[in-house]
Scaffold this motif. Sequence first.
Motif, short mmCIF file in Angstrom:
data_model
loop_
_atom_site.label_atom_id
_atom_site.label_comp_id
_atom_site.label_asym_id
_atom_site.label_seq_id
_atom_site.Cartn_x
_atom_site.Cartn_y
_atom_site.Cartn_z
N LYS A 178 0.78 -1.29 -0.06
CA LYS A 178 -0.05 -0.01 0.04
C LYS A 178 0.81 1.33 0.06
O LYS A 178 0.53 2.06 -0.60
N LEU A 223 -6.51 3.83 7.70
CA LEU A 223 -6.93 2.21 7.58
C LEU A 223 -6.18 1.60 8.73
O LEU A 223 -4.86 2.06 9.08
N GLN A 248 -4.83 -1.77 9.67
CA GLN A 248 -4.48 -3.11 9.01
C GLN A 248 -5.12 -4.19 9.75
O GLN A 248 -4.88 -4.39 10.91
N THR A 279 -13.18 0.14 14.13
CA THR A 279 -13.83 0.77 12.77
C THR A 279 -14.96 2.02 12.93
O THR A 279 -14.84 2.85 12.23
N ASP A 298 -12.66 6.99 6.08
CA ASP A 298 -12.90 5.57 6.38
C ASP A 298 -12.54 5.00 4.85
O ASP A 298 -13.31 4.44 3.95
N ASP A 303 -11.26 2.29 3.85
CA ASP A 303 -11.73 0.78 3.71
C ASP A 303 -12.96 0.59 3.30
O ASP A 303 -13.15 -0.16 2.75
N PRO A 305 -16.12 -0.12 0.00
CA PRO A 305 -15.24 -1.43 0.34
C PRO A 305 -14.20 -1.85 -0.67
O PRO A 305 -14.78 -1.98 -1.83
N CYS A 306 -13.10 -1.60 -0.61
CA CYS A 306 -11.72 -1.73 -1.70
C CYS A 306 -11.85 -2.93 -2.46
O CYS A 306 -12.01 -2.94 -4.07
N ILE A 353 -16.59 -7.57 4.78
CA ILE A 353 -15.62 -7.03 3.84
C ILE A 353 -15.77 -7.32 2.64
O ILE A 353 -15.20 -6.65 1.59
N THR A 370 -7.44 -4.30 -5.15
CA THR A 370 -7.94 -3.61 -3.81
C THR A 370 -7.06 -2.62 -3.63
O THR A 370 -7.51 -1.68 -3.01
N LEU A 390 -8.26 1.17 -2.91
CA LEU A 390 -7.82 2.10 -1.62
C LEU A 390 -7.32 3.25 -2.10
O LEU A 390 -7.38 4.21 -1.53
#
Length: 288
Positions: A53, A95, A97, A110, A118, A120, A140-141, A170, A274, A278
């Motif tokens: 990332k 984020l 992890q 969260t 946010d 994610d 959501p990614c 997720i 993903t 992000l």
Amino acid sequence: MSARVLDGKACAAEVESELIVRVSNLKGKGIEPHLAVIIVGDDPASHVYVGAKIRACKRLGIKSTHVEMPSNASFASVLEEVERLNNDDLVHGILVQSPLPKEMDELSLTDTIDPKKDVDGFHPTNLGRLVQGRADGLLPCTPHGVMRLLNWGGVELSGKRAVVVGRSRIVGMPQALLLSRKGADATVTVTHSRTMDIAEECRNADIIVAAVGRPEFIKPEWVRKGAVVVDVGVNRVDDESRERGYRLAGDVHPDVALVASALSPVPGGVGPMTIAMLMANTVRAAEM
Ligand code: NAP
């Protein structure tokens, strides 16, 4: 038949080239998009994901801050860090992890992230907007990346039968919402560990999205000739012939390529998407 490859690397490169322009526009207005990543503990796979990332941020000119906390950090100290980043106007995306150490409640953490930051897309406000069919939230990614990959591959969704294998918060559940929402318009079946006959559900599908977390779970005989299959799974399978002692396997058996018309590879399919989404959420958060 050998399936067309739904090439996540190529699609992600396309997303990145669009983002470079948007980042440059933001910088022209004096705004530097900034992603903060909190990592708690020393899970090696998490460090690999965070590294990827941060490299993506560098490629795109997005500032990244990496907050490392020890595995014995208290929940209160992680919350405090989130609050600090929530209140920092120069941070656009936060984020945390996953996975967190076992004793930490990921959901309540969260909940404390400012929905506007946010990236994610897991905050109840953003998931709620998705349920309402609104376009003003952060998505959501991974499921968003799957949608972009299907679009990139020219896969028609409207009126098609889609089966999502897995119903996680997720991936599976938001994936089902994205496939069935207005504009995508697929007719979606969600399957899970209590589904009576997943093979039969899959055989009826024009599109299968597998997010199960079980190596090579989807078998070629479950897939209709010409169906499109997206493999979200990333599983480590012991393999002593490899230097590192394991190989990566998806949730889809490789022989599915012999019956499907299109299939996303693992690695190089959903994974790069993903990360690209992000980055897209971070840029969007900065634009907002
Ligand atoms: P998860 O939270 O463990 O959810 C797995 C889902 O699969 C659950 O809904 C579960 O059903 C269902 N399931 C498990 N075993 C099953 C079985 N034998 N038959 C039918 N359904 C079964 O996993 P996740 O977070 O959604 O992740 C799924 C996979 O995607 C994993 O391999 C993960 O590593 C990968 N992943 C990849 C990316 C990426 O960027 N490429 C991102 C996220 C996740 P129940 O609800 O009934 O338990």
